[in-house]
Scaffold this active site. Structure first.
Site, PDB file in Angstrom:
ATOM      1  N   ASN A  46       2.345  68.620  32.306  1.00 47.19           N
ATOM      2  CA  ASN A  46       1.778  68.024  33.483  1.00 47.19           C
ATOM      3  C   ASN A  46       2.587  68.156  34.725  1.00 47.19           C
ATOM      4  O   ASN A  46       3.602  67.633  34.644  1.00 47.19           O
ATOM      5  CB  ASN A  46       1.168  66.553  33.281  1.00 47.19           C
ATOM      6  CG  ASN A  46       0.603  66.265  32.177  1.00 47.19           C
ATOM      7  OD1 ASN A  46      -0.524  67.133  31.490  1.00 47.19           O
ATOM      8  ND2 ASN A  46       1.125  65.436  31.294  1.00 47.19           N
TER       9      ASN A  46
ATOM     10  N   GLY B  15       4.109  67.784  20.718  1.00 50.58           N
ATOM     11  CA  GLY B  15       5.351  67.205  21.213  1.00 50.58           C
ATOM     12  C   GLY B  15       5.323  66.684  22.506  1.00 50.58           C
ATOM     13  O   GLY B  15       6.171  65.695  22.958  1.00 50.58           O
TER      14      GLY B  15
ATOM     15  N   HIS C 255       8.039  74.928  32.193  1.00 57.27           N
ATOM     16  CA  HIS C 255       6.821  75.279  32.468  1.00 57.27           C
ATOM     17  C   HIS C 255       6.207  75.127  33.886  1.00 57.27           C
ATOM     18  O   HIS C 255       5.409  75.677  34.363  1.00 57.27           O
ATOM     19  CB  HIS C 255       5.778  74.353  31.699  1.00 57.27           C
ATOM     20  CG  HIS C 255       5.422  74.791  30.354  1.00 57.27           C
ATOM     21  ND1 HIS C 255       4.864  76.065  30.102  1.00 57.27           N
ATOM     22  CD2 HIS C 255       5.272  74.034  29.069  1.00 57.27           C
ATOM     23  CE1 HIS C 255       4.512  76.116  28.588  1.00 57.27           C
ATOM     24  NE2 HIS C 255       4.902  75.082  28.320  1.00 57.27           N
TER      25      HIS C 255
ATOM     26  N   MET D   5       4.033  67.419  27.002  1.00 56.65           N
ATOM     27  CA  MET D   5       2.985  68.153  27.899  1.00 56.65           C
ATOM     28  C   MET D   5       3.406  68.253  29.346  1.00 56.65           C
ATOM     29  O   MET D   5       3.845  67.334  29.910  1.00 56.65           O
ATOM     30  CB  MET D   5       1.546  67.302  27.704  1.00 56.65           C
ATOM     31  CG  MET D   5       0.506  67.952  28.812  1.00 56.65           C
ATOM     32  SD  MET D   5      -0.021  69.666  28.089  1.00 56.65           S
ATOM     33  CE  MET D   5      -0.256  70.421  29.627  1.00 56.65           C
TER      34      MET D   5
ATOM     35  N   GLU E 232       3.101  80.050  27.050  1.00 62.57           N
ATOM     36  CA  GLU E 232       3.927  79.347  25.945  1.00 62.57           C
ATOM     37  C   GLU E 232       4.840  80.557  25.432  1.00 62.57           C
ATOM     38  O   GLU E 232       6.028  79.960  25.154  1.00 62.57           O
ATOM     39  CB  GLU E 232       2.948  78.964  24.851  1.00 62.57           C
ATOM     40  CG  GLU E 232       1.843  78.153  25.190  1.00 62.57           C
ATOM     41  CD  GLU E 232       2.559  76.733  25.816  1.00 62.57           C
ATOM     42  OE1 GLU E 232       4.020  76.558  25.545  1.00 62.57           O
ATOM     43  OE2 GLU E 232       1.964  75.774  26.549  1.00 62.57           O
TER      44      GLU E 232
ATOM     45  N   GLU F 255      -4.842  69.316  28.492  1.00 62.57           N
ATOM     46  CA  GLU F 255      -4.820  70.776  27.644  1.00 62.57           C
ATOM     47  C   GLU F 255      -5.063  70.674  26.425  1.00 62.57           C
ATOM     48  O   GLU F 255      -4.719  69.529  25.641  1.00 62.57           O
ATOM     49  CB  GLU F 255      -3.300  71.216  27.949  1.00 62.57           C
ATOM     50  CG  GLU F 255      -3.484  72.790  27.247  1.00 62.57           C
ATOM     51  CD  GLU F 255      -2.085  73.281  27.396  1.00 62.57           C
ATOM     52  OE1 GLU F 255      -1.164  72.846  27.721  1.00 62.57           O
ATOM     53  OE2 GLU F 255      -1.883  74.486  27.016  1.00 62.57           O
TER      54      GLU F 255
ATOM     55  N   HIS G 197      11.852  72.819  27.751  1.00 65.08           N
ATOM     56  CA  HIS G 197      10.459  73.606  27.643  1.00 65.08           C
ATOM     57  C   HIS G 197       9.524  73.114  28.696  1.00 65.08           C
ATOM     58  O   HIS G 197       8.920  73.962  29.565  1.00 65.08           O
ATOM     59  CB  HIS G 197      10.058  73.451  26.231  1.00 65.08           C
ATOM     60  CG  HIS G 197       8.712  74.365  26.104  1.00 65.08           C
ATOM     61  ND1 HIS G 197       8.581  75.578  25.262  1.00 65.08           N
ATOM     62  CD2 HIS G 197       7.358  73.763  26.077  1.00 65.08           C
ATOM     63  CE1 HIS G 197       7.549  75.852  25.170  1.00 65.08           C
ATOM     64  NE2 HIS G 197       6.596  74.921  25.921  1.00 65.08           N
ATOM     65  N   GLU G 198       9.337  71.774  28.658  1.00 72.23           N
ATOM     66  CA  GLU G 198       8.273  71.301  29.338  1.00 72.23           C
ATOM     67  C   GLU G 198       8.666  71.669  31.026  1.00 72.23           C
ATOM     68  O   GLU G 198       8.109  71.812  31.806  1.00 72.23           O
ATOM     69  CB  GLU G 198       8.010  69.879  29.268  1.00 72.23           C
ATOM     70  CG  GLU G 198       7.482  69.445  27.793  1.00 72.23           C
ATOM     71  CD  GLU G 198       6.586  70.229  27.114  1.00 72.23           C
ATOM     72  OE1 GLU G 198       5.534  70.715  27.956  1.00 72.23           O
ATOM     73  OE2 GLU G 198       6.497  70.493  25.901  1.00 72.23           O
TER      74      GLU G 198
HETATM   75  N1  B3K Z   1       1.039  72.751  26.524  1.00 72.36           N
HETATM   76  C1  B3K Z   1       1.145  71.703  25.837  1.00 72.36           C
HETATM   77  C2  B3K Z   1       0.415  71.776  24.330  1.00 72.36           C
HETATM   78  C3  B3K Z   1      -0.713  71.535  24.728  1.00 72.36           C
HETATM   79  C4  B3K Z   1      -1.654  71.558  23.160  1.00 72.36           C
HETATM   80  C5  B3K Z   1      -3.307  71.084  23.327  1.00 72.36           C
HETATM   81  N2  B3K Z   1      -3.683  71.314  21.994  1.00 72.36           N
HETATM   82  C6  B3K Z   1       2.698  71.512  25.297  1.00 72.36           C
HETATM   83  C7  B3K Z   1       3.622  72.776  25.259  1.00 72.36           C
HETATM   84  O1  B3K Z   1       3.383  73.854  24.728  1.00 72.36           O
HETATM   85  O2  B3K Z   1       4.581  72.439  26.069  1.00 72.36           O
HETATM   86 ZN    ZN Z   2       4.747  74.823  25.964  1.00 77.37          ZN
END
Ligand code: B3K
Ligand code: ZN
Length: 878
Positions: free
Chosen positions: A271, A267, A307, A269, A326, A127, A303-304
């Site tokens: 995935n 912080g 997502h 990601m 976000e 990302e 948070h992750e």
């Molecule tokens: N989605 C990622 C952030 C990606 C940043 C790319 N430059 C982490 C987060 O917000 O959960």
């Molecule tokens: Zn996020």
């Protein structure tokens, strides 16, 4: 490094891609210098696309080896390839399979985007647009594909082979090589692809979802660090339960893995099924992590994980919609932390962060709407506006509709858009549908930049028992948007009687007022409350219901009363904070004219500190004065950071002197007695004790108490706080020097802990910090290639040291500009982030302004700047 092309992307130019990629099969043969990637893409033209539409795949610095169509290798005249694009024409009318081989050098990838090596571990970050650094692809979030990934590596170098989804098979390949195959059944955009391969330690656990799915949980870390993972695992399991209970969201794969790596641009990601984390946000134990680290870990793990539904199952149609995932996910993690900890304390912490990070962004040259309409480099839009203000906008939807209707809207969102690449319009529509309300005016929160200002004046007619609030809103101009429309602003409020209890008015006119919220929809409202038997004190924006600045004509007595008695803790804190800020502004403008309110503030703070009916964490927040940057932001122009520093220190001294005995007694009373627990209540006691340590070390005190706390500390929260007091209040004394040397000696081999040592020295007030920072850039523990090190030393100096960075001779600006240009050579994203420290340069007094401008111009004039840095610097100068 991608050199700037000047291209601007615009929301209104969005159109769907001509082709779909339904299945993506990737094979990696990993090697530090020559990794071979074979991508097999099952592609079909979309029905709406022209029959002869070319297929244009994105690349970024790729080395192409071969291209095959339906199994036949194409000669180079059948396609046009550059490192940044692969274009094919004359493609079959029906579905076809394209196989593309590329070769990568992960060891040489210092940008930390795409596939790279972190401390010997292969990992990816895709990302926003990193997948195109791995293979040619339609690298955009609305192209969703089912991935199968085969990873081959030398077993000795990489015994662990991970990718998204569920493991399918693994085995030996001879000659020391082995492989593993992973399959993710959920179609996903390329930015959620991930691969990890390396020699890692593992903490495993299990979780059973409420419908009975058994999920294997794994946290992979550098070998030897496994003992620092249980807190993260616990936070993960709590997140999984919470999302089921509060949002009805259940996990949807058989495995959920988290990998901690030491080189990471942000912080963490999200995935799919394989979250990759900056190890700073995974590793924790009492000896090496502070309470702030523990709570950050809890929040980021959540948070992750959250997502998985808000981001992964429902993703973004394009990057303009970034706040869709976000802002919403930040809102969800805020709510999670509020449930795990103290809700009001958490909310106050959020408000402080919003004001410290988002308000200056909204008020400066980098201001942009929560949903931007144009960008040159999307990585520069992972901002406090998109994240934090984006979360506030979701919170306002809940405030306006009420918690039950909000939850219905979320249910409908998940039901209606599961599997979609959605937009903000889709998101707002579900709330309109469940509530029957028109949210078009409210939608301006997504479209219009700038922090709205609400000004209120109050008049009480004692004879009639009527209170009238004249309320007016305005939104300041921001870059590219000079004219603003009137916004829908929900202001929660209370009318507080002399006994501290809220008074109900019998009737209200002039605005819709429901459940303690005034709904402002016009530029001006005159709101009349009648049936009041006494003159109330007015508590506004309770719970920080709207992210606005607010001014209200109120007497000091009313404000002090609210600071003690408002039943809403957030508003109570705001009343106190407002008084402190106003005093500090006055004091920094004319140091002689001591505002006579300081003794009264000292008295209130003394009372709050000793009030055992209040949570210690709240008391700690109340005692923490607005930071120098907060005061600067509120002053807004012609800022002299030294004057602010002097004024703030003088107030600390006044408060300390007025409460010397009671603070000392309290400090002793809050001594850590039980064994360590990272829970919020224990952390609150430590926080209070640490703030008290700072006060009892002020106003001519000796360093002894801080030195004792440093020596006897049983956890990092106590130790780091004591070290900061020594280094900042007693710089260059024997006590400070000895403690700094001891810390370095103890933790010199532990990079994450050494970062705290860098941070503490980088924030030492005054002119001396600069030479120390530049010395530390040559320390053996420092590395210009590692984002955590760079942020701890240079980033902290630039954004956390007002008197150091803003030295009157401009040397602070020069040091940071040099570091930015150095970092940019390998990591443009990190360099661009550092450069945002200059964003408020126009608010400085003229001398500093000129010096800051000179450094910005020097950066801007550098040849071949990356898009990332050029975009930030040019917008900052514009
Ligand atoms: N989605 C990622 C952030 C990606 C940043 C790319 N430059 C982490 C987060 O917000 O959960
Ligand atoms: Zn996020």
């Amino acid at each position: 490094m991608t050199i700037d092309t000047g291209k601007v992307y615009r929301l209104e130019d969005y159109r769907a891609s001509d082709y779909r990629i339904d299945r993506t099969t990737l094979a990696f043969r990993l090697d530090p210098d020559q990794t071979r990637v074979t991508a097999t893409l099952d592609i079909a033209r979309r029905d709406e696309a022209a029959l002869d539409a070319p297929l244009v795949l994105d690349g970024d610095g790729l080395k192409l080896i071969s291209v095959s169509l339906d199994g036949t290798q194409l000669s180079p005249d059948r396609y046009q390839a550059s490192p940044d694009e692969l274009k094919l024409e004359g493609l079959p009318k029906g579905a076809f399979t394209l196989t593309v081989e590329t070769e990568l050098a992960p060891a040489a990838n210092g940008a930390l985007m795409g596939l790279y090596l972190s401390n010997g571990v292969y990992c990816t970050q895709c990302e926003a647009e990193g997948f195109r650094r791995i293979t040619y692809f339609l690298d955009r979030p609305d192209v969703m594909s089912v991935y199968t990934v085969r990873v081959e590596a030398l077993r000795a170098a990489a015994p662990i082979l991970l990718s998204n989804g569920n493991p399918v098979e693994s085995g030996d390949l001879g000659d020391g090589w082995h492989y593993a195959v992973w399959h993710d059944p959920h179609p996903k955009p390329s930015y959620l692809f991930a691969l990890v391969a390396g020699d890692l330690g593992l903490l495993s656990d299990r979780f059973t979802t409420r419908s009975g799915r058994d999920v294997a949980l794994g946290i992979y870390v550098e070998r030897g660090k496994e003992a620092r993972t249980p807190y993260a695992m616990d936070a993960l399991k709590r997140s999984m339960i919470w999302d089921e209970e509060v949002f009805g969201c259940e996990y949807d794969l058989d495995v959920f893995n988290i990998v901690a790596v030491s080189d990471f641009n942000m912080g963490a990601m999200e995935n799919k099924g394989l979250n990759i984390f900056n190890d700073k946000y995974v590793l924790a134990d009492e000896e090496t992590a502070t309470d702030a680290d523990f709570s950050n870990i809890e929040a980021i793990i959540a948070h992750e994980y959250f997502h998985n539904w808000t981001g992964n199952r429902i993703t973004c149609r394009d990057w303009f919609q970034l706040c869709l995932k976000e802002g919403l996910t930040v809102f969800r993690d805020h709510e999670f932390s509020a449930d795990m900890r103290s809700r009001p304390v958490k909310r106050i912490a959020e408000v402080r962060i919003l004001k410290a990070l988002q308000f200056p962004e909204d008020q400066g040259p980098l201001a942009h709407p929560v949903r931007p309409r144009r960008y040159r480099e999307i990585n520069n839009f992972y901002t406090a506006t998109v994240y934090e203000k984006g979360s506030e906008v979701v919170r306002m939807i809940r405030t306006i509709l009420g918690a039950d209707v909000f939850r219905k809207g979320m249910d409908l969102y998940f039901e209606r858009h599961d599997g979609d690449a959605a937009t903000i319009e889709d998101f707002l529509k579900v709330f309109e549908d469940v509530s029957g309300r028109d949210l078009s005016q409210f939608a301006l929160w997504y479209h219009q930049a700038g922090t709205p200002h609400v000004s209120v004046s109050a008049a009480f007619d004692e004879a009639r028992g009527e209170l009238t609030l004249d309320i007016e809103q305005s939104v300041p101009p921001t870059p590219l948007e000079s004219r603003k429309r009137v916004m829908y602003i929900p202001i929660a409020f209370g009318l507080v009687g002399a006994n501290g209890a809220d008074i109900e008015a019998a009737a209200v006119e002039g605005a819709v007022v429901e459940n303690g919220v005034i709904h402002l929809k016009k530029r001006k409202h005159s709101v009349r409350f009648s049936g009041l038997s006494e003159r109330p004190a007015i508590s506004l924006n309770r719970g920080f219901s709207a992210p606005v600045t607010l001014s209200c004509e109120q007497s000091i007595d009313d404000r002090l009363f609210l600071a003690r008695h408002d039943s809403d803790e957030v508003a109570r804190w705001q009343a106190l904070n407002g008084l402190l800020t106003d005093h500090l502004i006055k004091a920094s403008k004319s140091q002689q004219a001591r505002s006579n309110i300081a003794p009264r503030l000292a008295e209130v703070l003394g009372d709050i500190a000793g009030d055992d009916t209040l949570e210690p964490a709240y008391r700690a927040l109340a005692l923490t004065l607005p930071g120098e940057a907060d005061i600067a932001r509120e002053i807004g122009s012609d800022i002299d950071p030294n004057a602010i520093h002097i004024a703030r220190n003088a107030l600390i001294d006044t408060i300390a002197a007025a409460n010397r005995e009671s603070f000392q007694a309290l400090y002793a009373r809050f001594e850590e007695s039980d064994s360590f627990s990272p829970d919020a209540e224990s952390a609150g006691r430590r926080a209070l004790r640490n703030v008290l340590l700072d006060y009892v070390s002020a106003a001519g005190a000796t360093p002894d108490r801080a030195a004792d706390q440093y020596r006897n500390a049983t956890n990092m929260t106590e130790r780091a706080a004591a070290l900061a007091v020594l280094a900042h209040r007693f710089a260059r004394t024997q006590a400070a020097t000895a403690a700094l040397a001891d810390f370095e000696n103890r933790y010199g081999n532990d990079p994450l802990v050494l970062d705290k040592w860098f941070q503490i020295q980088a924030t030492t007030p005054g002119e001396g910090a600069l030479s120390r920072v530049s010395e530390l850039m040559n320390h053996k523990g420092f590395s210009i290639g590692n984002p955590n090190r760079v942020r701890s030393l240079v980033g902290t100096f630039a954004s956390g040291n007002q008197t150091g960075f803003h030295r009157a001779d401009g040397a602070g600006y020069a040091l940071v500009a040099d570091a930015i240009l150095d970092v940019e050579k390998r990591n443009p994203q990190l360099a661009a982030r550092l450069a945002t420290a200059f964003r408020s340069w126009r608010s400085l007094e003229t001398g500093r302004q000129a010096l800051a401008r000179k450094e910005l111009e020097r950066i801007a004039a550098t040849h071949n700047l990356s898009t990332d840095l050029k975009d930030i610097v040019e917008r900052t100068l514009a």
